[in-house]
Design a protein around this motif. Structure first.
Motif, PDB file in Angstrom:
ATOM      1  N   ALA A   1       0.826  -1.205   0.000  1.00 15.35           N
ATOM      2  CA  ALA A   1       0.000   0.000   0.000  1.00 15.35           C
ATOM      3  C   ALA A   1       0.863   1.258   0.000  1.00 15.35           C
ATOM      4  CB  ALA A   1      -0.931  -0.003   1.209  1.00 15.35           C
ATOM      5  N   VAL A   2       1.912   1.269   0.812  1.00 16.11           N
ATOM      6  CA  VAL A   2       2.799   2.438   0.852  1.00 16.11           C
ATOM      7  C   VAL A   2       3.480   2.620  -0.495  1.00 16.11           C
ATOM      8  CG1 VAL A   2       4.860   3.406   1.922  1.00 16.11           C
ATOM      9  CG2 VAL A   2       3.147   2.280   3.337  1.00 16.11           C
TER      10      VAL A   2
ATOM     11  N   ALA B   1       1.942  10.094   8.577  1.00 13.62           N
ATOM     12  CA  ALA B   1       0.725   9.958   9.378  1.00 13.62           C
ATOM     13  C   ALA B   1      -0.188   8.886   8.794  1.00 13.62           C
ATOM     14  CB  ALA B   1      -0.005  11.290   9.467  1.00 13.62           C
ATOM     15  N   ASP B   2      -0.323   8.874   7.474  1.00 12.04           N
ATOM     16  CA  ASP B   2      -1.170   7.874   6.829  1.00 12.04           C
ATOM     17  C   ASP B   2      -0.562   6.476   6.936  1.00 12.04           C
ATOM     18  OD1 ASP B   2      -3.130   9.668   6.127  1.00 12.04           O
ATOM     19  OD2 ASP B   2      -2.248  10.127   4.175  1.00 12.04           O
ATOM     20  N   GLN B   3       0.761   6.382   6.948  1.00  7.19           N
ATOM     21  CA  GLN B   3       1.405   5.079   7.125  1.00  7.19           C
ATOM     22  C   GLN B   3       1.074   4.501   8.500  1.00  7.19           C
ATOM     23  OE1 GLN B   3       5.653   4.988   6.024  1.00  7.19           O
ATOM     24  NE2 GLN B   3       5.267   6.745   4.704  1.00  7.19           N
ATOM     25  N   ARG B   4       1.106   5.329   9.519  1.00  5.95           N
ATOM     26  CA  ARG B   4       0.773   4.859  10.875  1.00  5.95           C
ATOM     27  C   ARG B   4      -0.686   4.417  10.962  1.00  5.95           C
ATOM     28  NH1 ARG B   4       4.103   9.514  11.916  1.00  5.95           N
ATOM     29  NH2 ARG B   4       6.145   8.847  12.752  1.00  5.95           N
ATOM     30  N   LYS B   5      -1.570   5.188  10.335  1.00  3.64           N
ATOM     31  CA  LYS B   5      -2.989   4.806  10.321  1.00  3.64           C
ATOM     32  C   LYS B   5      -3.173   3.495   9.563  1.00  3.64           C
ATOM     33  CE  LYS B   5      -4.748   9.558  10.501  1.00  3.64           C
ATOM     34  NZ  LYS B   5      -5.503  10.601   9.745  1.00  3.64           N
ATOM     35  N   LEU B   6      -2.446   3.337   8.473  1.00  2.00           N
ATOM     36  CA  LEU B   6      -2.542   2.112   7.678  1.00  2.00           C
ATOM     37  C   LEU B   6      -2.150   0.897   8.508  1.00  2.00           C
ATOM     38  CD1 LEU B   6      -2.738   0.619   4.884  1.00  2.00           C
ATOM     39  CD2 LEU B   6      -0.277   1.077   4.667  1.00  2.00           C
ATOM     40  N   VAL B   7      -1.043   0.991   9.242  1.00  2.91           N
ATOM     41  CA  VAL B   7      -0.581  -0.132  10.057  1.00  2.91           C
ATOM     42  C   VAL B   7      -1.646  -0.524  11.077  1.00  2.91           C
ATOM     43  CG1 VAL B   7       1.096  -0.853  11.793  1.00  2.91           C
ATOM     44  CG2 VAL B   7       1.862   0.338   9.736  1.00  2.91           C
ATOM     45  N   SER B   8      -2.211   0.453  11.770  1.00  2.00           N
ATOM     46  CA  SER B   8      -3.244   0.163  12.776  1.00  2.00           C
ATOM     47  C   SER B   8      -4.462  -0.478  12.135  1.00  2.00           C
ATOM     48  CB  SER B   8      -3.638   1.456  13.498  1.00  2.00           C
ATOM     49  OG  SER B   8      -2.545   1.997  14.197  1.00  2.00           O
TER      50      SER B   8
END
Length: 283
Positions: A257-258, A266-273
């Motif tokens: 996805a990245v 910020a979106d990477q952290r949200k994606l992981v969660s």
């Protein structure tokens, strides 16, 4: 502000684009460049000399000059086709073996590379790895050859010491392999080797996906990762069982996805969660 210098394969690198100290200090070359010749050049001082380098490009892209590290490299399009380059770390798949070599594939477009059956730390005729077709190895490109018919070679040891280098060179067992763009693979390698989220030239600024995954999955045993410049990422979770499979798949989904969406930190952290929650991986 000067315009970026775009070069094509076979172009010579203009001397005026070399780092300021390249004549007196060792010149560091990144992927996409090849040293054709290097000759000492006398200076005004009889006790010193500089070095004149002749460089050629092997890949298209924008020339990047790093004056602080005395380096040159090519910034290539992220989805370009991988071309084996000496010293690259790659994830190779064994196609078949012969008496002296394993014949390996690093990309569908490139000819098979040779990996000596004794090119492993401590390997002998009795102790060498018994690899078969489909097995994976983490290896370094030893040479790429010159001219028609020349064969590229891989190794899983440092030729100077005969020891496996840091980073887990050798057979890869278990885990899963995911495909990313060649540009993403290069960013992941630089990010994992950097001591901070951003190195000196900011080339990997904003890539926090590995650090975030490591933090989230620490409680469930963490994971191992090997990144090849050929756009292959091997991931293995240590805790075993169904949760390990789920965590491994989740890591692959996040990396893809990245790579495809170019997400911000910020979106990477949200994606992981979100992905770990969807995969029901405890974190």
């Amino acid at each position: 502000m000067t315009s970026p210098l775009i070069l094509l394969p076979g172009d010579d690198v203009p001397p005026e684009n070399f780092p300021a100290s390249s004549g007196s200090a060792p010149l560091r070359l990144g992927p996409g460049l090849r040293l054709l010749s290097s000759q000492p050049t006398p200076t005004t001082s009889s006790k010193s000399h500089s070095t004149t380098h002749v460089l050629s490009t092997t890949q298209p892209g924008i020339l990047s000059t790093d004056h602080k590290r005395n380096g040159l490299s090519m910034q290539t399009p992220p989805n370009r086709r991988y071309i084996p380059t000496a010293n690259d770390l790659v994830i190779a798949q064994v196609h078949h073996s012969s008496p002296d070599y394993f014949h390996c594939v690093v990309t569908p477009q490139a000819p098979q590379l040779l990996l000596g059956q004794l090119s492993f730390e401590g390997a002998s005729k009795k102790t060498r790895p018994m690899l078969k077709g489909g097995d994976l190895v983490y290896a370094r490109v030893l040479s790429v050859g010159m001219g028609p018919g020349a064969e590229a070679e891989l190794t899983c040891v440092n030729p100077a010491t005969g020891k496996a280098e840091p980073g887990g060179l050798g057979p890869l067992t278990g885990g899963m392999v995911f495909d990313v763009s060649v540009g993403m693979a290069a960013r992941l390698m630089r990010a994992s080797s950097s001591s901070s989220a951003e190195d000196d030239d900011g080339a990997v600024a904003g890539l926090v996906i590995l650090a975030e995954l490591g933090r989230k999955l620490e409680k469930v045993g963490g994971f191992e990762i090997a990144v090849g410049r050929n756009g292959k990422v091997w991931v293995d979770c240590a805790n075993g069982g169904d949760s390990a499979v789920k965590a491994t798949v989740a890591i692959g989904r996040c990396l893809s996805a990245v790579d495809e969406l170019g997400l911000s930190p910020a979106d990477q952290r949200k994606l992981v969660s979100r992905v770990l929650r969807e995969m029901k991986v405890e974190s």
